[in-house]
Design an enzyme around this catalytic site. Structure first.
Site, short mmCIF file in Angstrom:
data_model
loop_
_atom_site.label_atom_id
_atom_site.label_comp_id
_atom_site.label_asym_id
_atom_site.label_seq_id
_atom_site.Cartn_x
_atom_site.Cartn_y
_atom_site.Cartn_z
N HIS A 24 87.16 -16.49 75.42
CA HIS A 24 88.24 -17.15 76.17
C HIS A 24 88.08 -18.67 76.14
O HIS A 24 89.07 -19.41 76.11
CB HIS A 24 88.22 -16.63 77.61
CG HIS A 24 89.40 -17.06 78.43
ND1 HIS A 24 90.69 -16.75 78.10
CD2 HIS A 24 89.47 -17.76 79.59
CE1 HIS A 24 91.51 -17.24 79.00
NE2 HIS A 24 90.80 -17.86 79.92
N SER B 270 95.09 -20.26 79.63
CA SER B 270 94.67 -19.34 80.68
C SER B 270 95.62 -19.42 81.88
O SER B 270 96.84 -19.33 81.70
CB SER B 270 93.22 -19.65 81.06
OG SER B 270 92.65 -18.64 81.84
N ASP C 31 88.56 -13.32 72.39
CA ASP C 31 88.85 -13.49 73.82
C ASP C 31 89.04 -12.09 74.43
O ASP C 31 90.01 -11.41 74.14
CB ASP C 31 90.12 -14.33 73.99
CG ASP C 31 90.44 -14.63 75.45
OD1 ASP C 31 89.81 -14.05 76.36
OD2 ASP C 31 91.34 -15.47 75.69
#
Lengths: 380, 380
Positions: free
Chosen positions: B353, B155, B320
């Site tokens: 995610h 991320s 995600d």
């Protein structure tokens, strides 16, 4: 074919009073209440050309046209309802009604409780889609309509149309179920919960009784609406509409607006907080969370829909991630399992959930064709 | 093959002080600052086995192991980093660092400004991924590491790894870019903006200078975190984990917790608001919004990545929707356009995610294999 479409023009809200007590799903009894509504077009002699348009979370009875002296405030489904439009008011008698618990004239939390002379506030009961359908049926009785040519709506409005087919099978010939789901997902509920927490944690909420304090929980409402707007649009549509260019081309290194999307969300949030009631927002999101016709049938949606006698048009939009096409297909599958008459179209659109409010060639072509068929059935 | 994995065990945070002024992207100069970090494993003689792990929005330097006397608080990537784990601390010297602007020991808005003796608060500058990489490079210098075997992260952490390859091409042999995007979409920015508005509109925010008031904007932080959590999970994973059963089987018609997901979000929000600094949250989300290496090259990502000399592993996860696989493929395509050495895997996972933090057979198999190769290059 060229169509000439126009507006229903100047419209007038009307009010219907009900003093037969209404027992709600929660067990609470409303001794009396009012519903504000609008009608467009003319009810034919056989009274078989009526269409009920149910509104979604933030909608109202003001579906089409505009009020005298307020030339900018056209109805929320102006592109869909009017002379020469899919819901053709030269052929149909169309009814828009503000739901019970609303904040546009129907009895709701901001209405004065005749017993106390104060706004209901936190004492106003939570409602369900079932309650709305019940109260809408009374409005239909009041207007002398025993059977609707169609009951229709998008999103939460579609859930009401679906519930109509279960609760009053003989009173609905067609149900138009647009951008809907048979129940919310955990993610949907999660977004609603964040919105509710934003409102109830606002120090100006006062447990729902903010009216007496002369304030409104506008910070909470703003946040709720900003969040809502993100879920109404597709990722694609947002990128196309707002992009990610920095205003001025470089970071400002501040909390001021730097991206178009920030400006849009702040504006939408502010506008909404000035016109919508916080308690109504809570009631509407709770009704969404509760809706689940298959709860009564152990999760079997087909069984839940078994009473329905209507013919169905189910529509979904490809980039709707709030109520994705897969959720509409659950409804379609359940109807097919019941051998119901159902048409389904998945409309190609990059507009996300909001697509149901937008003009789109494929969408409108399907609506025109389907409503043409319904109109044909209404001819004397 | 059976692997025996264990924990790095008891770990100790360390602090590095820097008094060479750091000029930030915003133009502000930090005259001095400290970074708190942890290391696991041993730096080999050739100093070529170091891996830098960059953290995401709410992470810290505490990547693996636990502190003496706090046996429950294992590091945030405990499953990934340790003896016999993909990032094998018996082969690699692993560094976790709390980013500048953080709230876990590195200089940030809640630190005391030596000039005033008060917390920096609103006067702490906004930061960029570029600033973090600059400050991390100084930490590498401090530790005597000229070239990393790998820089890695998920991320926002992956964005730092990507920036490392652009800014310090000769100092990164491998970059592991997990669950990333080359820049945020308008939707991503929108969610960040709602989170920021929740914090800044909290009456306890006091324009960022809440420390002196003895309060924290915990309502705002709670909302920000609740919203974050929805975007970290897939719709599927939420449905599997929480479902939509009503607690007690029927609606309560109140604002109390009725669905599991509400309980989960409220708990996560509350926990987070008790441990995280509101100004740090603002800084982190702004850094996310700003990151866009292709801004300098007119939107041409390949050109932006041209300086990179590293070999790349790019990983994405099927469900995600915060940073979808399509966003990772933008990075891969740009690298391929540059004829960079890049491996890409799209991992089948229903965890959204958050998948980058979870153990998953395919994911870990790829990580083991890739890091095995890196370890092979480090052997004396």
């Amino acid at each position: 074919m060229t169509r000439t479409a126009s507006s229903v023009g100047i419209v007038f809200p009307q009010v219907a009073y009900f003093d037969v007590p209404l027992r709600l799903s929660s067990g609470t009894v409303l001794p009396h209440y009012q519903l504000v509504y609008e009608t467009y077009g003319v009810l034919n002699e056989r009274k078989d050309n009526a269409i009920l348009v149910c509104h979604a979370l933030s909608g109202s009875h003001h579906v089409a046209g505009q009020y005298a002296g307020d030339l900018h405030g056209v109805g929320w489904w102006e592109n869909m309802v009017g002379p020469g439009k899919p819901v053709d008011t030269e052929r149909f008698f169309v009814i828009g009604v503000n739901n019970l618990g609303g904040c546009h004239g129907s009895t709701g939390p901001s209405s004065l409780n005749p017993v106390t002379g104060q706004p209901y506030g936190a004492s106003f009961p939570f409602l369900t889609v079932e309650d709305w359908v019940e109260s809408q049926a009374r409005l239909a009785d009041h207007l002398g309509i025993s059977t609707f040519a169609a009951v229709m709506g998008g999103s939460l409005g579609a859930m009401q149309a679906l519930q109509w087919t279960i609760r009053f099978p003989e009173r609905v010939r067609h149900a138009l179920i647009i951008a809907a789901a048979p129940c919310l997902s955990a993610q949907n509920i999660g977004f609603n919960e964040v919105a509710r927490q934003a409102i109830t944690s606002d120090p100006h909420f006062y447990g729902g009784d903010f009216y007496a304090q002369g304030v409104v929980p506008e910070r909470g409402l703003r946040l709720a609406r900003m969040l809502g707007h993100i879920t109404y649009l597709s990722d694609d549509a947002m990128m196309t509409k707002f992009g990610r260019e920095l205003i001025g081309g470089a970071p400002h290194f501040s909390l001021e607006v730097e991206f178009e999307i920030e400006s849009y969300l702040r504006y939408q949030g502010k506008k909404f907080s000035e016109r919508f009631d916080a308690n109504t927002y809570l009631i509407m999101t709770k009704a969404l969370d509760y809706f689940d016709p298959a709860r009564a049938t152990g999760g079997d949606l087909a069984q839940a829909l078994q009473p329905a006698r209507a013919q169905f048009l189910v529509l979904s939009f490809t980039t709707d991630w709030r109520f994705s096409p897969a959720r509409s297909r659950e409804i379609v599958q359940a109807l097919l399992d019941n051998r119901a008459v159902v048409s389904y179209a998945e409309i190609d659109s990059n507009q996300g959930h909001d697509a149901f409010l937008m003009e789109n060639e494929d969408y409108f072509a399907v609506m025109f064709a389907y409503l043409e068929r319904i109109a044909g059935e209404c001819r004397p």
